[in-house]
Motif scaffolding. Structure first.
Motif, PDB file in Angstrom:
ATOM      1  N   THR A 144      -9.863  28.640 -10.451  1.00 47.01           N
ATOM      2  CA  THR A 144     -10.780  28.623 -11.589  1.00 47.01           C
ATOM      3  C   THR A 144     -11.077  27.159 -11.782  1.00 47.01           C
ATOM      4  O   THR A 144     -10.203  26.388 -12.174  1.00 47.01           O
ATOM      5  CB  THR A 144     -10.110  29.199 -12.852  1.00 47.01           C
ATOM      6  N   THR A 165      -7.948  25.356 -13.786  1.00 48.60           N
ATOM      7  CA  THR A 165      -6.939  26.069 -14.563  1.00 48.60           C
ATOM      8  C   THR A 165      -5.617  25.318 -14.510  1.00 48.60           C
ATOM      9  O   THR A 165      -5.259  24.726 -13.490  1.00 48.60           O
ATOM     10  CB  THR A 165      -6.765  27.525 -14.085  1.00 48.60           C
ATOM     11  N   ASP A 224     -10.696  22.034 -18.785  1.00 50.07           N
ATOM     12  CA  ASP A 224      -9.660  22.837 -18.139  1.00 50.07           C
ATOM     13  C   ASP A 224      -9.599  24.247 -18.717  1.00 50.07           C
ATOM     14  O   ASP A 224     -10.098  24.515 -19.804  1.00 50.07           O
ATOM     15  CB  ASP A 224      -8.299  22.155 -18.306  1.00 50.07           C
ATOM     16  N   PHE A 225      -8.934  25.107 -17.956  1.00 47.77           N
ATOM     17  CA  PHE A 225      -8.760  26.494 -18.366  1.00 47.77           C
ATOM     18  C   PHE A 225      -7.277  26.826 -18.401  1.00 47.77           C
ATOM     19  O   PHE A 225      -6.455  26.119 -17.819  1.00 47.77           O
ATOM     20  CB  PHE A 225      -9.402  27.444 -17.344  1.00 47.77           C
ATOM     21  N   SER A 226      -6.965  27.943 -19.058  1.00 44.92           N
ATOM     22  CA  SER A 226      -5.601  28.472 -19.012  1.00 44.92           C
ATOM     23  C   SER A 226      -5.703  29.980 -19.190  1.00 44.92           C
ATOM     24  O   SER A 226      -6.345  30.445 -20.129  1.00 44.92           O
ATOM     25  CB  SER A 226      -4.761  27.863 -20.132  1.00 44.92           C
TER      26      SER A 226
END
Ligand code: KG4
Ligand code: ZN
Length: 420
Positions: free
Chosen positions: A208, A225, A292-294
């Motif tokens: 991601t 991510t 960023d992603f999580s």
């Protein structure tokens, strides 16, 4: 130029032969001459995910039969194999290249004895990122073919393959009766026109990330991510809901039913899990300053919500719907913000999760509002395939960006770019 593409980074073994011409503009066009893909999904399904060594074994078993299928479509009069196999003496060297894949060596040797060299100008192979043992099979296969056929190799980044196919405008040509077994033969395509700077949103089972593309073949990573990939979250949540692997399409199916039946209208609590309050899951890092992603917190929230209970079919649909909404909300918000921050004129979306109809729709709505062009692959080409590898390989081959086979390695954690 004719490019043979090979893809073995995860659980799809794929081989594709294309003919392409032109550059990064309206002059570009391609045609599929042969295409074959075998998914290992059913093999890995009992484990709920991909088993690297099992994947490696399957790739080794599948590659030669798939190559045969791809090349068989070329046996029409006047279009058959042209140059004789000249370096059969190199079989010893091939044996060395494939010493860790004895089964592949055996089938390849047999194949090479029986077939002449096809007309190809380069071999494009995925060398990363992905499951390293799986990648190595494709890489070694490419090295062996390159040696016998005296063809150059382009080492393709799998993620660039996903981006490249997103930019294509594909058309289904008439299926050739000789090629009835090969689904996509005759399919052709061109490049869609779009403006830079562009953003690439890569959403797959392993990745991601958001990249800025100032121009073709140039990427600057904006964010990625910090834990699970979005596709991985789809797969894990699907597993919690008792759905088969790969979970993405299953979640999408259930979420679609939930939306269609209106299970989650705000005032209708009769179907909600726990019945006390409407179902709601977090949108991790949605309003965070970074790109960023999580997704692991979202997955854990689903686990806590289920709490070990046996779910009804309606509850499963509701969870699927809310999970898909949460994932879409985060992806859309992060993409829209990056578009604004970097003045992007276009967004290319690639990777298996880009097959998701709801996410495509939500991105389309948000980007239309901002006057930004959205480019997504047709759903059947969103997941792993070798056409995307052949296409990305073509553009590098045009630049004569070939790799020395002696130093070519599979790299499971290969990157497209580094964070800026
Ligand atoms: O790109 P891909 O085929 O393989 C990797 O490079 O990882 O992506 C596979 C991922 C899986 O996690 C699968 O569940 C997900 O893409 N996927 C979907 C859909 N179709 C495939 N996720 C959500 N909705 C879908 N329709
Ligand atoms: Zn992929």
């Amino acid at each position: 130029m004719r490019i043979l593409g090979i893809e073995t980074s995860c659980d799809e073994t794929a081989v594709c032969l294309i003919e392409a011409e032109g550059s990064f503009n309206a002059s570009f066009k391609f045609r599929i001459l042969g295409n074959a893909l075998r998914s290992q999904a059913a093999t890995h399904a009992p484990y709920g995910g991909v088993f690297p060594n099992l994947a490696k074994r399957e790739h080794a078993k599948n590659l030669v039969p798939l190559l045969k299928q791809v090349l068989q479509s070329r046996k029409r009069p006047g279009q058959g194999f042209t140059k004789p196999l000249s370096r059969i003496g190199d079989l010893k060297t091939i044996g060395k290249i494939l010493e860790r894949e004895p089964e592949l060596f055996e089938t390849l040797e047999e194949f090479l004895q029986a077939h002449e060299r096809p007309e190809i100008d380069a071999i494009a192979v995925t060398h990363g990122p992905g499951l390293e043992p799986a990648l190595w099979v494709g890489v070694n296969f490419a090295k062996a073919l390159a040696l016998v056929w005296d063809a150059p190799i382009v080492a393709v980044n799998h993620l660039e393959g996903h981006i490249t196919i997103a930019a294509m405008d594909t058309k289904r040509g008439l299926r050739n009766p000789f090629d009835a077994v090969l689904q996509d033969v005759g399919m052709s395509g061109r490049l869609q026109s779009f403006e830079f700077p562009a953003l690439a949103l890569l959403i797959s089972g392993g990745h991601t990330e958001l990249d800025l593309m100032p121009r073709w073949l140039e990427y600057k990573m904006l964010g990625e991510t910090r834990d699970d990939a979005v596709g991985e979250a789809f797969d894990k949540v699907a597993r919690m809901l008792g759905l088969p692997y790969p979970g993405g399409p299953e979640i999408a199916r259930l979420a679609g039913i939930a939306r269609e039946k209106g299970f989650t209208r705000p005032n209708d609590r009769s179907h909600s899990v726990g019945r006390a309050k409407p179902l709601s899951l977090p949108r991790p890092m949605m309003n965070d300053d970074s790109h960023d992603f999580s997704f692991s917190g979202l997955k854990t929230a689903v686990r806590n919500l289920i709490g070990g209970r046996t779910l009804t079919e309606v509850e499963k649909m509701e969870i699927a719907r809310e999970f898909e909404d949460a994932a879409a909300d985060v992806l859309v918000a992060k993409t829209a913000r990056a578009v604004e921050e970097h003045g992007a004129r276009s967004v290319l979306v690639g990777g298996g999760v880009s097959a998701n109809a709801h996410i495509r729709l939500r991105l389309a709505e948000a980007l239309a509002e901002a006057g930004v062009k959205l480019l997504v692959p047709v759903p059947e080409l969103a997941t792993d395939n070798a056409l995307m590898i052949a296409l990305a390989g073509y553009f590098h081959a045009q630049n004569r960006d070939f790799v020395n086979p002696d130093i070519l390695r599979a790299d499971g954690s290969l990157r497209l770019s580094y964070k800026i």
